[in-house]
Design an enzyme around this catalytic site. Structure first.
Site, PDB file in Angstrom:
ATOM      1  N   LYS A  23       0.844  -1.194   0.000  1.00 32.64           N
ATOM      2  CA  LYS A  23       0.000   0.000   0.000  1.00 32.64           C
ATOM      3  C   LYS A  23       0.883   1.249   0.000  1.00 32.64           C
ATOM      4  CE  LYS A  23      -3.935   2.085   2.456  1.00 32.64           C
ATOM      5  NZ  LYS A  23      -4.813   2.005   3.651  1.00 32.64           N
ATOM      6  N   SER A  61      -9.797   2.009   2.773  1.00 36.36           N
ATOM      7  CA  SER A  61      -8.878   2.715   1.895  1.00 36.36           C
ATOM      8  C   SER A  61      -7.835   1.808   1.232  1.00 36.36           C
ATOM      9  CB  SER A  61      -8.146   3.790   2.678  1.00 36.36           C
ATOM     10  OG  SER A  61      -7.314   3.218   3.669  1.00 36.36           O
ATOM     11  N   SER A  81     -10.143  -0.252   6.964  1.00 36.19           N
ATOM     12  CA  SER A  81      -9.525  -0.075   5.647  1.00 36.19           C
ATOM     13  C   SER A  81      -8.833  -1.308   5.070  1.00 36.19           C
ATOM     14  CB  SER A  81      -8.513   1.075   5.692  1.00 36.19           C
ATOM     15  OG  SER A  81      -9.180   2.300   5.648  1.00 36.19           O
TER      16      SER A  81
END
Lengths: 488, 96
Positions: free
Chosen positions: A80, A155, A179
């Protein structure tokens, strides 16, 4: 085997690598050919790191030829884009960090490098991890591989999609209010948020420091245990990491469920819960009961306060954490400057997207003179009550099972103009962050339209093993995780 | 209305943000609907409830004060929008 290399799991590839039936470079080639075929449709990555990956794969092959290395040696992983990687741009999905090249690695990145894992690229995300749909990325939205008109969740939407679409073998995400788990649920993969303090936050770009945790996004539960083993542990660079022995999480897999009591909280089976989600979750609960676990009703009376508490505390912490982006030491600076104050204001106004600004505003307001007691302090008190609900519940059960999200993936744009509606969808994931508890989302079925549904298992503090034991047993008896989106 | 347009402008200045008229109106509307929903917290009795600022029980983490390596100056300046020699350049703040 009739599977392509890119479709395999960490544990499958580990055996092939160890037995020298395949090389890391071959695996990487397979994964990149998959990325080339589908990335245009998914936009799972902000940037690919092909050259870095090729060198890492060569290094891994050399290590493996000497019979050295571990479970992750030579395994292509997506990272990420909120985790700092030396020499590789780390944007956090934001214009303000578009050109930021960290001079150091996050602790979790150092840990993966020490095993000579391979990094395919930096995965797409909501700007500063603020969002539940990946629509807030400065670099454009990610698409759900099960239906490209739908969001992947957020996210860590890029990480979940990269895993679901086989654009990496596994990935790291971060979870502040769901997330990791919510996108895992929307994309039909496994996502695990560890106990707060289990994994170092050093080098994780801060959103809400008392809630943020790094965790794995994987194709199955065994891979989640393997990746959690690799990233866990005390770190003197993170004053909130916990100095506590890390067990071998893979040892928890395969144990039966005879000794487990599962709590079912009625506050998670409420009006607004999609009937298909409710059905799939109950089927999973019945399967887990069939495998020997005992079910019990538990009460989490403050659940309906979790969304306001989370959005006041997280935004308050964010307003403070994001004060550092001022155009002085790193990141974007507005060229429109006249005075120092104007430079700050214009830099921040041009550099942040609308959702980040909204949350900075909400958090600044909640902390400001005259409103602190009514908002921030009140939320922190109710946070205590939410934590106490779980303490009470865990005197009666070992694990709590709930849906991960009230609905399957929604349409891109559907909630974009209604932030409150978007926030309310986080109702089932934020409590675990507020209480610091470990939680995992695993696939447990599909809607009639073919959208994945996630089951959430919440453990007590530092009891990831029981959670993995239950998740693994469910997976062994259901096989939902083996279904793949068609994409092509 | 929990929050007025004027409040939004004040909070924006605290947060070092600036908005157009349109943005201010939109944020005023959105923050109001969010804060109105959050009112439900006021119904929760929190008499004698201590606030929690952490998820788990953490205390100040002390360590011995031993000098270690730090980033070299040039390395630290690499991401700066306007580095000059060994400094971060900013707009003039003192009038002479």
């Amino acid at each position: 085997m009739d599977k392509e290399l890119y479709q395999m799991t960490i544990h499958e590839l580990y055996r092939l690598l160890r037995d020298k039936k395949v090389s890391s470079q071959e695996i990487l080639h397979s994964v990149f050919s998959r990325i080339d075929a589908v990335e245009e449709k998914t936009h799972a990555y902000i940037a690919l790191t092909r050259d870095v990956a090729r060198q890492q794969a060569r290094d891994a092959d050399e290590k493996l030829s000497k019979n050295e290395g571990g479970y992750l040696t030579g395994i292509p992983l997506g990272i990420k884009d909120i985790l700092c990687t030396t020499g590789i741009a780390t944007t956090c999905g934001s214009k303000i960090l578009e050109n930021f090249i960290p001079p150091y690695d996050a602790t979790v990145i150092q840990k993966l490098k020490s095993q000579t894992a391979v990094f395919t690229g930096k995965t797409n995300m909501d700007e500063f991890a603020m969002g539940s749909s990946n629509e807030n990325s400065f670099f454009g939205p990610t698409h759900n591989p099960w239906d490209p008109d739908r969001v992947p969740g957020g996210s860590s939407g890029g990480s979940a999609v990269a895993v679901a679409a086989d654009e990496c073998i596994a990935a790291l995400g971060t979870d502040t209010g769901g997330s990791i788990r919510q996108p895992a649920s929307y994309c039909g993969v496994v996502g695990l948020k560890p106990t707060y303090g289990r994994v170092s936050r050093f080098g994780l770009i801060a959103y809400a420091s008392s809630l943020d945790q790094v965790g794995p996004v994987t194709k199955d539960v065994e891979d989640a245990a393997i990746l959690l083993n690799a990233v866990s542990g005390y770190d003197t660079n993170d004053s909130t990491s916990i100095n506590r022995k890390v067990p071998d999480f893979t040892k928890a897999l395969g144990r039966d469920l005879q000794d487990l009591t599962i709590g079912i909280p009625k506050q998670y089976f409420i009006e607004g819960l999609d009937p298909a989600v409710e059905q799939a979750v109950w089927n999973a609960i019945r399967e887990i009961e069939k495998q020997g676990a005992v079910l019990k009703d538990v009460n989490l009376p403050h659940t309906e306060c979790a969304v306001p508490v989370y959005y006041l505390i997280a935004t308050a912490e964010a307003s403070s954490n994001l004060a550092r982006y001022d155009g002085v030491k790193y990141g974007y600076r507005s060229s429109n400057e006249t005075s120092l104050l104007k430079m700050y204001e214009q830099t921040r106004s041009e550099g942040f997207g609308p959702e980040v600004k909204r949350r900075i505003m909400l958090g600044t307001y909640a902390l400001s003179a005259g409103y602190y007691d009514a908002y921030y302090k009140k939320a922190s008190q109710v946070r205590t009550l939410i934590q106490q609900d779980f303490v009470d519940a865990y005197t009666r059960c070992d694990l709590i099972i709930t849906p991960t999200a009230p609905t399957p993936a929604f349409k891109i744009g559907e909630k974009a103009n209604d932030p409150l509606n978007m926030y309310l969808g986080d109702i089932f994931t934020v409590p675990a962050n507020l209480a610091g508890l470990p939680a995992i989302s695993v696939p447990c079925g599909f809607t009639d339209a073919g959208l994945p549904i996630g089951l959430q298992i919440i453990g007590n503090l530092f009891e990831e093993e029981k959670m993995l034991q239950c998740a693994y047993c469910h997976e062994q008896h259901t096989q939902w995780h083996l279904q793949k989106p068609s994409l092509v | 209305m929990k929050i007025s347009k004027k409040d939004v402008e004040h909070v924006a200045s605290l947060a070092r943000l600036q908005f157009s008229e349109e943005e201010t109106a939109l944020f005023t509307h959105q923050l109001n609907s969010i804060l109105e929903y959050f009112e439900k917290l006021q119904n929760v009795d929190t008499t004698d409830v201590a606030p929690s600022f952490h998820a788990v029980d953490v205390r100040n983490a002390f360590r011995d004060d031993i000098p270690g390596d730090s980033l070299p100056v040039q390395e630290s300046l690499k991401n700066a929008p306007e580095p000059v020699q060994s400094f971060f350049k900013v707009p003039k703040i003192i009038e002479v």
